[in-house]
Design an enzyme around this catalytic site. Structure first.
Site, short mmCIF file in Angstrom:
data_model
loop_
_atom_site.label_atom_id
_atom_site.label_comp_id
_atom_site.label_asym_id
_atom_site.label_seq_id
_atom_site.Cartn_x
_atom_site.Cartn_y
_atom_site.Cartn_z
N ASP A 707 1.78 -26.97 -1.69
CA ASP A 707 2.99 -26.43 -1.05
C ASP A 707 2.65 -25.66 0.23
OD1 ASP A 707 5.90 -24.50 -1.80
OD2 ASP A 707 5.78 -26.64 -1.39
N THR A 829 8.64 -23.36 -8.34
CA THR A 829 8.84 -22.64 -7.09
C THR A 829 7.51 -22.47 -6.37
OG1 THR A 829 8.51 -20.50 -8.15
CG2 THR A 829 10.77 -21.37 -8.10
N HIS A 830 7.58 -22.09 -5.12
CA HIS A 830 6.37 -21.89 -4.34
C HIS A 830 5.45 -20.84 -4.99
CE1 HIS A 830 3.84 -21.57 -0.71
NE2 HIS A 830 3.89 -20.26 -0.91
N GLY A 831 6.05 -19.75 -5.45
CA GLY A 831 5.25 -18.66 -6.00
C GLY A 831 4.59 -18.98 -7.32
#
Length: 854
Positions: A707, A829-831
């Site tokens: 990502d 998600t990115h996190g």
């Protein structure tokens, strides 16, 4: 029983409540009308492609709204749905598809990269979505179907463990599921929008029944994502947040949920909304009804008994602390307790349980011999009917209910999953060093019942039990992998030559795990088990192979400090990840090394190392969870920001950082090939390092980005001041709820106190101050960088959830990469990109590309 089909029940429900909420997934909600429209469109498209009665349609998609839409669409076409768990090993999925020969293969963009090659219909592709938009949203008319549905029409093909070494597909009927759905209204009267948590895997019949049953009766499906479905704490939070009233959970999961409720300081009341808890698949512990009553006084606990062959469930019992029966039959279901000559036995006498009635399925797909063994003529029913031989030993109780006594064959259940030992034995025997294998269920020390494998080595071969478990894990679902493997000289036999499972030795500490040899090792084994949530750990068990990751590593370090009074540096854990290895290095004062530029996550191995470049925060501990998905001889190093230990070297220039990191990489390995991986900002660093190594004439094997995107594609909303940076770290990495802004600014000293309270004491005030300076500098460097094109291929993973507006996909790298771009989507998600569940999905892809690069 109503004279209709499953599609008919669903259509009636959808027409009666168009404006009520039907499905909730995260922040997404669909009303019955909206869900009806999407399912009708897709059903018409599937009919055009050949779906219809007596056809099989495979459904292999991630847990999402699209999964529910696809399931409903297949049901409406009259085809039999074949649910495929995308977490299954690729060989098992390939076998199921080859065996069932489905007319259509349905998936989504998040799952397709994990599936065997085939003509997959990717349901969320933009072109297909555009085509579906042109289809009618009206309910399907009977005239649109390819053939007429009847009660005997196949509704599902669900694969279960097979005694011959291969799974077998059970053909369920429309009549069986309609009976199950109609009866359930007697057990529980739904109010409009009653929330029902759907968390079971769709690969089991319960997983689809949770969804379909709720929609038939007008409830609200609260669909748990893949992570929440496996995490008791997260599941309890979902129950609380959604106000869930109906929950299905095997007894072991229910025990874990109640433990969360009973031990969490702020968790009391999270399960209070429950009104009905359905449990099956495992024996009911005697104390469980009382525990549930204490936490959920308004909830009824129903114990189900049944199997896929009889449309999920056939018996039910209301559980109390004084009644542990497996219950009485559902509507139109017969329970026979018979002897070996199929004669009824009197109450109080053991016999084998047979089911008759409308729930009995059609048999096993393409297996007439096995079908004839289990689906036998019913001498007590109308001519031509059959009953299913369960293999369960039961007896009638005086009150007319049934008591479970055990099994008449070798079949077992583990964590609610039916397991035929023959299938596990076939996998163990396929290892080249094994001549013979047997599997049994044993009570391992400190744990519930678990599978144990027994293997006889080939002449002269030394077998590694850990390697054998890994061999099994590559080929079997997680619940079928033996908890331990015991090497024996020979398998005990009965006089007629069969394996005598009762004579197999019980695994003790010496056989199941390496016993600790010192007090320090003993304490460390106990701390490993505590932090990892395991019943026990052995002296040679690898922390990361057992599921550990960087956040758990910091918790372990904190517990070692509290219990033993010595410092356990995280670098020490990376280099010696077993209790035996750590015991020789306790108190070495190496904690500071966990922050150095070069971080050896796994320094040993014969392969070219994988170098993992740090994200914006500067530290590379986040990649530890990747270790368990890579070959054991694959060295892995983290590259961390020099500014973490040398504040004067906080760079805001990627070119200077790349020059520095290239020098450190060449120190470790002067000659290529080089493998590089980076998450987020680390992806830009990895691409910059790759261009330098290539320009110097070195060979590159793998460039993988998680990502990560070039500067022109980045959003402009990164935190800038220290307080914002620390809040960002709390939310995205530490998994600790940041204090509200009204509490004042969050400085490094206060942040360190909060992390110590959460068991993350390795993040000191100085460390947090350094991170708070490194992260904004990294953000500036990311925007100012002008990448040099990399002459090679790129492997890219995109996070598909919670994406900022306008953030592109892997093709954003096209101006900066001259070779092929291989793109994979991960539903996260990115996190969360480097959390354990996400690494479990992308790790095998990285491993495959590393293998190919050799």
């Amino acid at each position: 029983m109503p004279d209709t089909t499953l599609a008919g029940l669903l259509d009636a429900s959808f027409r009666s409540r168009p404006d009520e909420v039907a499905l909730v997934f995260g922040d997404e909600e669909l009303t019955y009308a909206e869900l009806d429209a999407r399912a009708s469109r897709l059903a018409r498209y599937l009919i055009e492609r050949g779906a219809g009665p007596e056809q099989v349609v495979a459904l292999a998609a991630g847990r999402s709204v699209l999964l529910v839409v696809a399931l409903l669409a297949v049901v409406r076409t009259g085809a039999a749905y074949l649910p495929v768990d995308t977490d299954y090993p690729a060989d098992r999925i390939a076998y199921m598809l080859d065996d069932a020969r489905p007319a259509l293969l349905l998936t989504d963009s998040t799952a397709v990269s994990q599936l065997p090659a085939g003509e997959w219909t990717v349901l969320d592709e933009p072109a297909l979505q555009d085509r579906l938009a042109a289809c009618s949203t009206a309910p399907l008319a009977a005239s649109e179907l390819r053939a007429r549905m009847t009660g005997d029409t196949a509704v599902s093909v669900v694969y279960t463990s097979g005694s011959t070494g291969r799974p077998k597909g059970v053909i369920g009927t429309q009549r069986g599921l309609v009976n199950r759905m109609a009866w359930f209204a007697e057990l529980y009267s739904f109010d409009a929008n009653d929330p029902v948590c759907a968390k079971s895997s769709i690969s089991f019949i319960d997983g689809t029944v949770e969804i379909l049953q709720t929609l038939v009766h007008g409830g609200r499906v609260v669909l748990a994502d893949a992570v929440t479905a496996k995490d008791p704490a997260a599941l309890a939070d979902l129950v609380s947040k959604s106000g869930t009233r109906v929950l299905t959970a095997v007894p072991s999961l229910l025990q874990a949920l109640l433990h969360e409720e009973e031990t969490s300081a702020d968790g009391a009341g999270r399960l209070a909304s429950l009104r009905l808890v359905l449990s099956s698949g495992e024996p009911m512990p005697p104390e469980l009804p009382a525990r549930l009553a204490r936490s959920c006084p308004d909830a009824r606990l129903i114990n189900f008994c049944g199997c896929t062959e009889v449309s999920s469930e056939s018996l039910y019992a209301v559980c109390t602390a004084h009644d542990q029966s497996i219950g009485r039959p559902l509507w139109n279901t017969l329970a026979h307790v018979l002897d070996s000559a199929l004669r009824p036995v009197p109450p109080g006498t053991p016999g084998e349980l047979y089911y008759g009635g409308v729930g009995v399925g059609r048999g096993y797909l393409g297996r007439p011999t096995v079908t004839a063994e289990r689906f036998v003529a019913d001498p007590y029913g109308p001519p031509g009917t059959r009953m299913y031989r369960t293999g369960d030993l039961v007896m009638w109780r005086p009150d007319g209910s049934l008591a479970f006594l055990g099994r008449a064959d070798d079949q077992v259940k583990v964590r609610g999953v039916r397991v035929e030992p023959g299938e596990v034995e076939a996998v163990l025997s396929s290892h080249p060093g094994v001549t013979e294998a047997a599997v049994a269920v044993r009570d391992l020390p400190g744990t519930a019942r678990a599978l144990v494998g027994y293997v006889v080595p080939a002449d002269g071969d030394a077998l590694d039990p850990v390697a054998l478990r890994r061999h099994a894990a590559d080929r079997l679902p997680a619940a079928m992998v033996p908890g331990t493997v015991v090497v024996v000289d020979a398998l005990p036999r009965t006089p007629n030559g069969k394996v005598n499972r009762r004579a197999l030795p019980a695994p003790d500490a010496a056989a199941a795990r390496t016993a600790p040899s010192s007090p320090d090792e003993q304490v460390l084994c106990e701390l490993f088990a505590e932090v990892l949530g395991l019943p026990e750990a052995g002296a040679q068990d690898d922390f990361f192979m057992l599921g550990g990751h960087s956040l758990l590593a910091t918790r372990l370090a904190s517990r070692v400090r509290s219990v033993l009074g010595v410092e356990l540096g995280l670098r020490t854990l990376f280099e010696a990840p077993t209790p035996a290895g750590l015991a020789t290095r306790l108190g070495g004062g190496e904690g500071r090394d966990a922050w150095s530029v070069l971080l050896p996550l796994r320094p040993t191995g014969t392969r070219p190392p994988l170098f993992c470049l740090h994200p914006a925060g500067g530290f590379s501990w986040c990649y530890t969870g990747l270790l368990r998905h890579l070959p054991p001889d694959q060295p892995v190093y983290g590259i961390q920001a020099r500014g973490l230990t040398e504040p004067d070297h906080v760079h805001d220039d990627i070119d200077r950082m790349a020059d520095d990191y290239c020098a450190r990489i060449l120190d470790v390995r002067p000659l290529g090939p080089y493998h590089l991986l980076g998450w987020s900002f680390g992806g830009q660093l990895a691409q910059a390092v790759a261009t330098r190594l290539r320009a110097a004439g070195h060979r590159l094997g793998l460039l993988a980005l998680l990502d990560s995107y070039p500067p022109e594609a980045l959003p402009a909303d990164e935190p800038t001041d220290r307080s914002e940076v620390l809040r960002f770290l709390f939310a995205e990495y530490f998994g600790v709820e940041p204090p509200e802004p009204a509490d004042g600014t969050l400085d490094p000293a206060r942040a360190a106190c909060l992390l110590r309270a959460a068991g993350l004491a390795d993040f000191t005030e100085d460390h947090l101050a350094a991170i708070a300076d490194v992260l904004p500098a990294s953000a500036r460097a990311a925007r100012a960088h002008r990448p040099t094109p990399y002459d090679g291929d790129l492997l890219h993973f995109r996070a598909t959830l919670g994406r900022p507006e306008g953030l592109p996909d892997a093709e954003a790298w096209r101006p900066h990469v001259t070779g092929r771009i291989e793109a994979h989507d991960i539903a996260t998600t990115h996190g969360r990109m480097t959390r354990p569940d996400e690494l479990a999905r992308l790790g095998p892809v990285v491993r495959a590309r590393l293998d190919a690069a050799r």
